[in-house]
Design an enzyme around this catalytic site. Sequence first.
Site, PDB file in Angstrom:
ATOM      1  N   SER A 133       0.854  -1.187   0.000  1.00 53.65           N
ATOM      2  CA  SER A 133       0.000   0.000   0.000  1.00 53.65           C
ATOM      3  C   SER A 133       0.884   1.229   0.000  1.00 53.65           C
ATOM      4  CB  SER A 133      -0.896   0.008   1.239  1.00 53.65           C
ATOM      5  OG  SER A 133      -1.556   1.254   1.391  1.00 53.65           O
ATOM      6  N   TYR A 146      -2.325   0.054  10.371  1.00 53.10           N
ATOM      7  CA  TYR A 146      -2.238  -0.445   9.000  1.00 53.10           C
ATOM      8  C   TYR A 146      -0.922  -0.005   8.356  1.00 53.10           C
ATOM      9  CZ  TYR A 146      -3.575  -1.142   4.095  1.00 53.10           C
ATOM     10  OH  TYR A 146      -3.617  -1.537   2.783  1.00 53.10           O
TER      11      TYR A 146
END
Length: 282
Positions: A133, A146
């Site tokens: 990501s 995250y």
Amino acid sequence: MNNILVIGAAGGSGSATVRALLQRGDRVFGTVLNDAELRAAEGQNPGLESVHLLDLSRPEHLLAAMPLILEKTGDLDAVIICAGLSAGGPLETAPLAQLRLVMEVNCIACLAIYQAVMPMLRRTSGRLVMISSIGGKVAIPCLGNYSASKFALEALADAMRRETMNSGVKIVLVEPGGIKTQMTLNQMRAIEERIASLSPEEEALYGTLYRQFHNVVRGGYHNDYLPPERIAELIVEALDAGKPAARYLAEDAEQLRALASSKSDLELDAIFAEMFAAAGKS
């Protein structure tokens, strides 16, 4: 025709990847978390060769289970890890167990899979593709857990690639920004529920930030986030390249990464503050 295993075959990006691979004639196997996801994966992509249960939140058990799955798949040309977990909220009030779970699923499980499949991928000169990501390059407010897991995955992938550069195995990361998946919708729902249950103390500290974050995600989902099919295209590109890049960035990730590389930390802090403040007015 290639033999390919997709970890997380029922999720948005996983399902789109399976579909793209089947459409081009590959032989595709999948793993999912539970029986409900198994039924979903088989319903979404009935051309799957087989679907197997695999819990990424228990890496030691995962490491023990992978040889049984590989016995059924046979030698694979590629393993693609699409499964992931996200939890939103400020770090000051986040349960420590939440970080452990996100790290187990998004990072440590990837290492366990790598360890399990490397002997086979070495035989086939195969590829391991993992979805990271832009959150693994730029820490985003309310996504600290995250981002931490994806920062760690980025480091693991770099070390894997450098340690095995003469093995014939290619280690590749795909870096999306926002994706229109059920995980994003679940994240918005969880934030809404969290806002409704904030104590007066939490409301005073972080109520505004929670609402700003919710608006940022909602606005991105409806206006800017990419469809999972775009991530599948990047994965296929990484599989087909004669000499794959170490990273394949989605368009929105490229924009944020360029911004982060051209700004100081303080300037980037200010940009996020402006972004969240503007979202709070929407």
